[in-house]
Design an enzyme around this catalytic site. Structure first.
Site, short mmCIF file in Angstrom:
data_model
loop_
_atom_site.label_atom_id
_atom_site.label_comp_id
_atom_site.label_asym_id
_atom_site.label_seq_id
_atom_site.Cartn_x
_atom_site.Cartn_y
_atom_site.Cartn_z
N TYR A 186 40.24 58.11 21.24
CA TYR A 186 39.35 57.74 22.32
C TYR A 186 40.14 57.73 23.52
CZ TYR A 186 36.38 54.74 25.48
OH TYR A 186 35.75 54.41 26.44
N SER B 142 37.04 54.77 31.89
CA SER B 142 37.59 53.61 31.43
C SER B 142 38.84 53.29 32.32
CB SER B 142 37.71 53.69 30.13
OG SER B 142 38.43 52.61 29.42
#
Length: 323
Positions: free
Chosen positions: A138, A125
Site C-alpha cells: 500500500y 495519504s
C-alpha cells in the site's frame, strides 16, 4: 471514503458517477445521494480494469454531460510482513491502489484535454511520503501515485492546459478498511492516533476539488509526519518500527472479511469501527483552507504592534540607525 465524499458532493446538489465492485452497496449509495439532493449513476466494475473507468465516464457524460471533477479514491491493502506476502497480493494492491489511479486519470484526461477544463483529485495519504511497517504494498502504491501525479502536473504545464490537478494527503481515517483489509498478522488493524471521521477527509476532498492548490494536507500529524520524514528519516525508521501497531492492540478476529479479490459482504457505510475515538473536525484543515486570511491577519497584527511600539517610543529609531 468514497461513500463520505459522495455524501458531501450530494449535499451540494452534484450529479455523481460511482464506480465500485459491489452492486448492492452502489445502489445503497445512489439512494443516499438522491435523498441528500444529488443525482447519481452507477457502474459495478473493478478500478483495476481500464474498461470500467471508460464505462462510468461514458455513462456520466451520456446522462449528465461533460465531467467537471474526477476523483480517484479506491484502495486496498494487506497487513503482512514482506517475506510472508505472495507476489499476487503485491500485484493486486498495486493494480487497485496505483494503476486504478492511472486508468481513472487517463479516462478523465481523454475528455478534459479536448475541452481544456476540469479538475482531477488524487486521494493520497501521509504514507505517500512516509512508509510504515506491515503495509509495504500500500505504501509503495501511494508513493507511486504521488510520482505519477507529479509527472502529470509537469505535462499539463508543458501543454499549457487549464486542467486542475491536486493530491489530498489524508491522515488515519475511521473507514471500514480496518474491518476488511487482508491481515495475516496476529493483531487487528488499527490506525495510529489521531483518527478522523471520514467526513473530515471528505470535506478536504470537496474543498480541494474547488480550489487550485497543489496538495492539501489533512490533520496536523499529516503535515508534521511529511516534514519530519524529510529531516529525520532514520529516526522515523526506528520509531515507526516499534510503533506501527500500538501496544494495546486487540487480537485479530479470524472470521474478519477480506476484500482483496472480491467485495466484503454487507452494506458498509462510510464510518468504520473506531467511531468513539475518531475526531469530527480538524483545526489544522480549517487553518489550511484559509491560510491566506491567516497570513494577512498575522501581517496586520505584526504591523499594528510595530506601529504601537513606534508611537510609544518616538525617539528611538530603527535598530540599524542607533549609535
Amino acid at each position: 471514503m468514497g461513500r463520505a465524499v459522495a455524501q458531501r458532493f450530494a449535499r451540494e446538489g452534484a450529479w455523481i458517477g460511482l464506480l465500485a465492485r459491489d452492486p448492492a452497496r452502489l445502489e445503497d449509495a445512489k439512494r443516499e445521494i438522491e435523498s441528500l439532493g444529488g443525482k447519481a449513476v452507477i457502474h459495478a466494475g473493478d478500478v483495476a480494469d481500464p474498461a470500467a473507468h471508460e464505462a462510468i465516464a461514458d455513462l456520466v457524460e451520456q446522462t449528465f454531460g461533460a465531467i467537471d471533477i474526477w476523483i480517484n479514491n479506491a484502495m486496498t491493502s494487506v497487513y503482512s510482513m514482506i517475506h510472508e506476502m505472495p507476489p499476487e497480493e503485491f500485484r493486486r494492491v498495486t493494480d487497485v491502489t496505483y494503476l486504478g489511479v492511472v486508468y481513472g486519470t487517463q479516462s478523465a484526461l481523454r475528455r478534459m484535454r479536448a475541452r481544456d477544463r476540469g479538475m482531477i483529485v488524487q486521494v493520497g495519504s501521509t504514507l505517500a511520503y512516509r512508509s510504515i511497517a506491515f503495509q509495504s504494498a500500500y505504501c509503495a502504491a501511494k508513493h507511486a501515485v504521488r510520482g505519477f501525479t507529479n509527472s502529470l502536473r509537469s505535462e499539463l504545464k508543458h501543454d499549457r492546459l487549464k486542467i486542475g490537478l491536486t493530491m489530498v494527503q489524508l491522515p488515519a481515517v475511521n473507514t471500514p478498511q480496518f474491518l476488511w483489509a487482508r491481515n495475516r498478522l496476529s493483531q487487528a488493524a488499527k490506525p495510529p492516533a489521531p483518527i478522523y471521521q471520514p467526513e473530515v477527509a471528505a470535506e478536504a476532498i470537496w474543498w480541494a476539488a474547488h480550489h487550485r492548490r497543489r496538495e492539501v494536507y489533512v490533520g496536523y500529524k499529516t503535515s508534521l509526519g511529511i516534514k519530519l520524514n524529510k529531516l529525520i528519516p532514520a529516526f522515523l525508521d526506528r520509531f515507526l518500527g516499534k510503533r506501527s501497531f500500538g501496544e494495546a492492540q486487540r487480537t485479530r478476529d479470524p472470521r474478519q472479511p477480506d476484500n482483496l479479490w472480491r467485495p466484503a459482504k454487507g452494506l458498509y457505510a462510510a464510518r468504520g469501527p473506531y467511531v468513539a475515538e475518531a475526531q469530527s473536525g480538524s483545526l489544522h484543515l480549517t487553518i489550511s483552507k484559509h491560510r491566506s486570511a491567516w497570513l494577512w491577519a498575522f501581517v496586520g497584527m505584526a504591523s499594528a504592534v510595530a506601529f504601537a511600539w513606534r508611537r510609544k517610543n518616538p525617539s528611538r529609531g530603527p535598530v540599524w540607525n542607533r549609535r
